[in-house]
Design a protein around this motif. Sequence first.
Motif, PDB file in Angstrom:
ATOM      1  N   ALA A 288       0.824  -1.213   0.000  1.00 19.44           N
ATOM      2  CA  ALA A 288       0.000   0.000   0.000  1.00 19.44           C
ATOM      3  C   ALA A 288       0.857   1.261   0.000  1.00 19.44           C
ATOM      4  O   ALA A 288       0.480   2.284  -0.575  1.00 19.44           O
ATOM      5  N   GLY A 289       2.017   1.195   0.643  1.00 19.43           N
ATOM      6  CA  GLY A 289       2.931   2.326   0.615  1.00 19.43           C
ATOM      7  C   GLY A 289       3.384   2.642  -0.804  1.00 19.43           C
ATOM      8  O   GLY A 289       3.495   3.812  -1.194  1.00 19.43           O
ATOM      9  N   PHE A 290       3.625   1.599  -1.597  1.00 19.16           N
ATOM     10  CA  PHE A 290       4.071   1.812  -2.985  1.00 19.16           C
ATOM     11  C   PHE A 290       2.936   2.318  -3.871  1.00 19.16           C
ATOM     12  O   PHE A 290       3.191   3.035  -4.850  1.00 19.16           O
ATOM     13  N   MET A 291       1.687   1.955  -3.561  1.00 24.77           N
ATOM     14  CA  MET A 291       0.562   2.499  -4.334  1.00 24.77           C
ATOM     15  C   MET A 291       0.556   4.023  -4.256  1.00 24.77           C
ATOM     16  O   MET A 291       0.368   4.713  -5.258  1.00 24.77           O
ATOM     17  N   TYR A 292       0.751   4.518  -3.046  1.00 26.11           N
ATOM     18  CA  TYR A 292       0.722   5.967  -2.828  1.00 26.11           C
ATOM     19  C   TYR A 292       2.019   6.620  -3.283  1.00 26.11           C
ATOM     20  O   TYR A 292       2.003   7.709  -3.878  1.00 26.11           O
ATOM     21  N   PHE A 293       3.137   5.969  -3.027  1.00 24.11           N
ATOM     22  CA  PHE A 293       4.451   6.457  -3.425  1.00 24.11           C
ATOM     23  C   PHE A 293       4.507   6.758  -4.919  1.00 24.11           C
ATOM     24  O   PHE A 293       5.025   7.793  -5.355  1.00 24.11           O
ATOM     25  N   GLY A 294       3.928   5.844  -5.724  1.00 21.44           N
ATOM     26  CA  GLY A 294       3.959   6.031  -7.172  1.00 21.44           C
ATOM     27  C   GLY A 294       3.199   7.251  -7.645  1.00 21.44           C
ATOM     28  O   GLY A 294       3.526   7.824  -8.688  1.00 21.44           O
ATOM     29  N   TRP A 397      -9.079   3.219   0.143  1.00 18.16           N
ATOM     30  CA  TRP A 397      -9.116   1.773  -0.052  1.00 18.16           C
ATOM     31  C   TRP A 397      -8.283   1.068   1.023  1.00 18.16           C
ATOM     32  O   TRP A 397      -8.753   0.150   1.691  1.00 18.16           O
ATOM     33  N   PHE A 398      -7.068   1.527   1.196  1.00 11.90           N
ATOM     34  CA  PHE A 398      -6.173   0.912   2.174  1.00 11.90           C
ATOM     35  C   PHE A 398      -6.603   1.210   3.615  1.00 11.90           C
ATOM     36  O   PHE A 398      -6.693   0.306   4.452  1.00 11.90           O
ATOM     37  N   ASN A 399      -6.892   2.485   3.906  1.00 11.96           N
ATOM     38  CA  ASN A 399      -7.242   2.863   5.274  1.00 11.96           C
ATOM     39  C   ASN A 399      -8.480   2.139   5.770  1.00 11.96           C
ATOM     40  O   ASN A 399      -8.518   1.652   6.908  1.00 11.96           O
ATOM     41  N   MET A 400      -9.503   2.074   4.930  1.00 11.11           N
ATOM     42  CA  MET A 400     -10.755   1.463   5.361  1.00 11.11           C
ATOM     43  C   MET A 400     -10.690  -0.054   5.351  1.00 11.11           C
ATOM     44  O   MET A 400     -11.599  -0.717   5.850  1.00 11.11           O
ATOM     45  N   ASN A 401      -9.644  -0.625   4.813  1.00 11.44           N
ATOM     46  CA  ASN A 401      -9.430  -2.065   4.911  1.00 11.44           C
ATOM     47  C   ASN A 401      -8.665  -2.442   6.174  1.00 11.44           C
ATOM     48  O   ASN A 401      -8.512  -3.625   6.479  1.00 11.44           O
ATOM     49  N   GLY A 411      -0.866   2.127  10.063  1.00 14.41           N
ATOM     50  CA  GLY A 411      -0.915   1.889   8.621  1.00 14.41           C
ATOM     51  C   GLY A 411      -1.123   3.153   7.815  1.00 14.41           C
ATOM     52  O   GLY A 411      -0.462   3.373   6.786  1.00 14.41           O
ATOM     53  N   ALA A 412      -2.035   4.021   8.278  1.00 16.48           N
ATOM     54  CA  ALA A 412      -2.297   5.271   7.562  1.00 16.48           C
ATOM     55  C   ALA A 412      -1.052   6.148   7.543  1.00 16.48           C
ATOM     56  O   ALA A 412      -0.698   6.744   6.513  1.00 16.48           O
ATOM     57  N   ALA A 413      -0.376   6.241   8.692  1.00 17.77           N
ATOM     58  CA  ALA A 413       0.823   7.074   8.767  1.00 17.77           C
ATOM     59  C   ALA A 413       1.945   6.492   7.909  1.00 17.77           C
ATOM     60  O   ALA A 413       2.700   7.229   7.264  1.00 17.77           O
ATOM     61  N   TRP A 414       2.063   5.167   7.889  1.00 15.73           N
ATOM     62  CA  TRP A 414       3.094   4.527   7.066  1.00 15.73           C
ATOM     63  C   TRP A 414       2.865   4.831   5.590  1.00 15.73           C
ATOM     64  O   TRP A 414       3.804   5.210   4.878  1.00 15.73           O
ATOM     65  N   GLN A 415       1.639   4.641   5.123  1.00 15.60           N
ATOM     66  CA  GLN A 415       1.379   4.845   3.701  1.00 15.60           C
ATOM     67  C   GLN A 415       1.712   6.270   3.277  1.00 15.60           C
ATOM     68  O   GLN A 415       2.367   6.493   2.257  1.00 15.60           O
ATOM     69  N   VAL A 416       1.269   7.237   4.081  1.00 15.03           N
ATOM     70  CA  VAL A 416       1.516   8.634   3.741  1.00 15.03           C
ATOM     71  C   VAL A 416       2.988   8.992   3.921  1.00 15.03           C
ATOM     72  O   VAL A 416       3.574   9.689   3.085  1.00 15.03           O
ATOM     73  N   ALA A 450       3.153   4.223 -13.443  1.00  8.87           N
ATOM     74  CA  ALA A 450       3.094   2.805 -13.801  1.00  8.87           C
ATOM     75  C   ALA A 450       3.380   1.929 -12.581  1.00  8.87           C
ATOM     76  O   ALA A 450       2.757   0.877 -12.390  1.00  8.87           O
ATOM     77  N   LEU A 451       4.322   2.358 -11.729  1.00 10.51           N
ATOM     78  CA  LEU A 451       4.607   1.636 -10.487  1.00 10.51           C
ATOM     79  C   LEU A 451       3.364   1.584  -9.602  1.00 10.51           C
ATOM     80  O   LEU A 451       3.068   0.555  -8.976  1.00 10.51           O
ATOM     81  N   SER A 452       2.616   2.668  -9.548  1.00 14.56           N
ATOM     82  CA  SER A 452       1.414   2.710  -8.730  1.00 14.56           C
ATOM     83  C   SER A 452       0.371   1.711  -9.227  1.00 14.56           C
ATOM     84  O   SER A 452      -0.268   1.019  -8.425  1.00 14.56           O
ATOM     85  N   ILE A 453       0.203   1.616 -10.546  1.00 13.10           N
ATOM     86  CA  ILE A 453      -0.749   0.638 -11.087  1.00 13.10           C
ATOM     87  C   ILE A 453      -0.324  -0.775 -10.713  1.00 13.10           C
ATOM     88  O   ILE A 453      -1.145  -1.615 -10.320  1.00 13.10           O
ATOM     89  N   LEU A 454       0.967  -1.072 -10.836  1.00 14.41           N
ATOM     90  CA  LEU A 454       1.468  -2.401 -10.489  1.00 14.41           C
ATOM     91  C   LEU A 454       1.181  -2.714  -9.022  1.00 14.41           C
ATOM     92  O   LEU A 454       0.715  -3.812  -8.683  1.00 14.41           O
ATOM     93  N   ALA A 455       1.452  -1.753  -8.135  1.00 14.41           N
ATOM     94  CA  ALA A 455       1.197  -1.958  -6.708  1.00 14.41           C
ATOM     95  C   ALA A 455      -0.294  -2.144  -6.435  1.00 14.41           C
ATOM     96  O   ALA A 455      -0.678  -2.963  -5.584  1.00 14.41           O
ATOM     97  N   CYS A 456      -1.149  -1.399  -7.147  1.00 12.38           N
ATOM     98  CA  CYS A 456      -2.601  -1.572  -6.995  1.00 12.38           C
ATOM     99  C   CYS A 456      -3.027  -2.988  -7.358  1.00 12.38           C
ATOM    100  O   CYS A 456      -3.871  -3.592  -6.681  1.00 12.38           O
ATOM    101  N   CYS A 457      -2.443  -3.531  -8.430  1.00 14.33           N
ATOM    102  CA  CYS A 457      -2.773  -4.894  -8.849  1.00 14.33           C
ATOM    103  C   CYS A 457      -2.344  -5.910  -7.793  1.00 14.33           C
ATOM    104  O   CYS A 457      -3.101  -6.836  -7.469  1.00 14.33           O
ATOM    105  N   VAL A 458      -1.141  -5.738  -7.249  1.00 13.42           N
ATOM    106  CA  VAL A 458      -0.653  -6.662  -6.212  1.00 13.42           C
ATOM    107  C   VAL A 458      -1.540  -6.585  -4.977  1.00 13.42           C
ATOM    108  O   VAL A 458      -1.925  -7.620  -4.405  1.00 13.42           O
TER     109      VAL A 458
END
Length: 498
Positions: A288-294, A397-401, A411-416, A450-458
């Motif tokens: 989830a960190g990489f989804m946001y990072f991208g 998506w990530f926070n509410m999961n 988790g929220a702080a890590w992703q951001v 593109a990295l964000s899309i890949l992370a979303c798929c994973v």
Amino acid sequence: MAIFGEKGRASDSDGYPDPKVGDYPTGNGYDEDLPVQCPAHTTERKLVARIDMRVIPCLCVMYLLAFLDRVNIANANVYGLSTELKLKGNQYNTALVIFFVPYILFEIPSNILLKRFKPHIWLPINMFMFGFCSIMQGVVKNYSSLLAVRFFLGLFETGMFPGAFYLIGMWYRRHEAQKRYSFFFSSTTLAGAFGGLLAAAIGKMKGVGGYAGWRWIFILEGLLTVVVAVAFFFCIPSFPEQAKWLREDEKAYIAARLRADQGRSAVERQITLKDVGNVFKDYKVIVAGFMYFGLIVPAYGYAYFAPGIIKTYGYGAIETQLHSVPPWAAAFAMAMLTATLSDATKIRFPFAVFNICVAITGFGILIAVHHNKHLQYAALFLVAMGAYSAMPIIVCWFNMNLGGHHRRAVGAAWQVGFGNIGGIIAVFAFLAKDAPKYVTGYSICLAFTALSILACCVYGIACWSANRRRDKMPADLGLTEYEKTEMGDMNPSYRYLL
């Protein structure tokens, strides 16, 4: 208005029955006594509307001002900040990047302190301090003082975004959250639009009080933040269990509807270092960190450099500020449209990927087209619309999961926090020597989307796989309520949104 479902039990008008164990296939199966319906004096719709009016506007204004104070340096630079401070080479980029050092490092500690000191205390204190730092940007005399002020601006802004997302997540059920998250997150797009309009007006104050126009941008916008921060000490809500504006039966009902959807929150328990370590044992948190990072790379690339890019199209200073407004407005409309559709369908993945593809299309045009300013300007719309619509979906998506206070806070702080490492990359992707084509910057942004899309798929596959695996498990594993609460979304009864 409450209506009666086919079983004769009250349900709210969005078609969801009042909380009761077993009602939510994506819930957590907690076996405990829950209120069956809203308190008699109200309905669920009215109660949620009251929550909306108390929670969302304050947080939106808070983050609008935080983002405004963060990126108004781009507007100030159009009016001559770099020239007056005699910035050379990449010194402007370094002044941007120093903000992210404390901003990244203190995300998790800030969310832990938010829970300890309560939101209505912690958030206004930080808001007051970053407003003061913004004012100080307006009186700096040289490069070193600019760096110092930007560092402290990042330090005091560190808890605004993850803290607000964490707080929103503790008030709403998952299928209700995306519109609220997107409206809150779209404060950034409103700040971008608002900032351009303000800069166009404030920039005309050149010479007032002996200050250049760019200095007044910092001073007036920072002063506004300070004043609002004092008022928000009395306005920003705390967690539902601590809200003084709710009756006890209303608090009980809100807690029940959230438990039916997400499980117990464990608000009463302090977060420990062991909790932090346990959160990172779940690889979905890392992904989830990489989804946001991208997405942070193109988002900050646009926020910090769009005025400069638009200026290369041949516009004057005021025209540049005004032309920076429409893409932000379009991004707000796009974010709210996709958020509404996402909540209606109760899915996140396809909307996140679609919006990222819109941003990729924009970057593709910017890389390929260099002599058509109208098409290039249209591509900036696509970049802003795509990036700033996908980001709130990914974070929601990530926070509410995440289930429970401790997993959601960390988790929220890590992703951001991790995601904002992308801000460091973004500010060095667009260098003065690459103007006006900025092919390197656009290419870097394209790669990270593109990295964000890949992370979303994973992440999507991981959630789907976990749900499928849990569906095959026995319904009763003999877990106690305490064990379920401690596990949060790792509880085998929990089901993730896809």
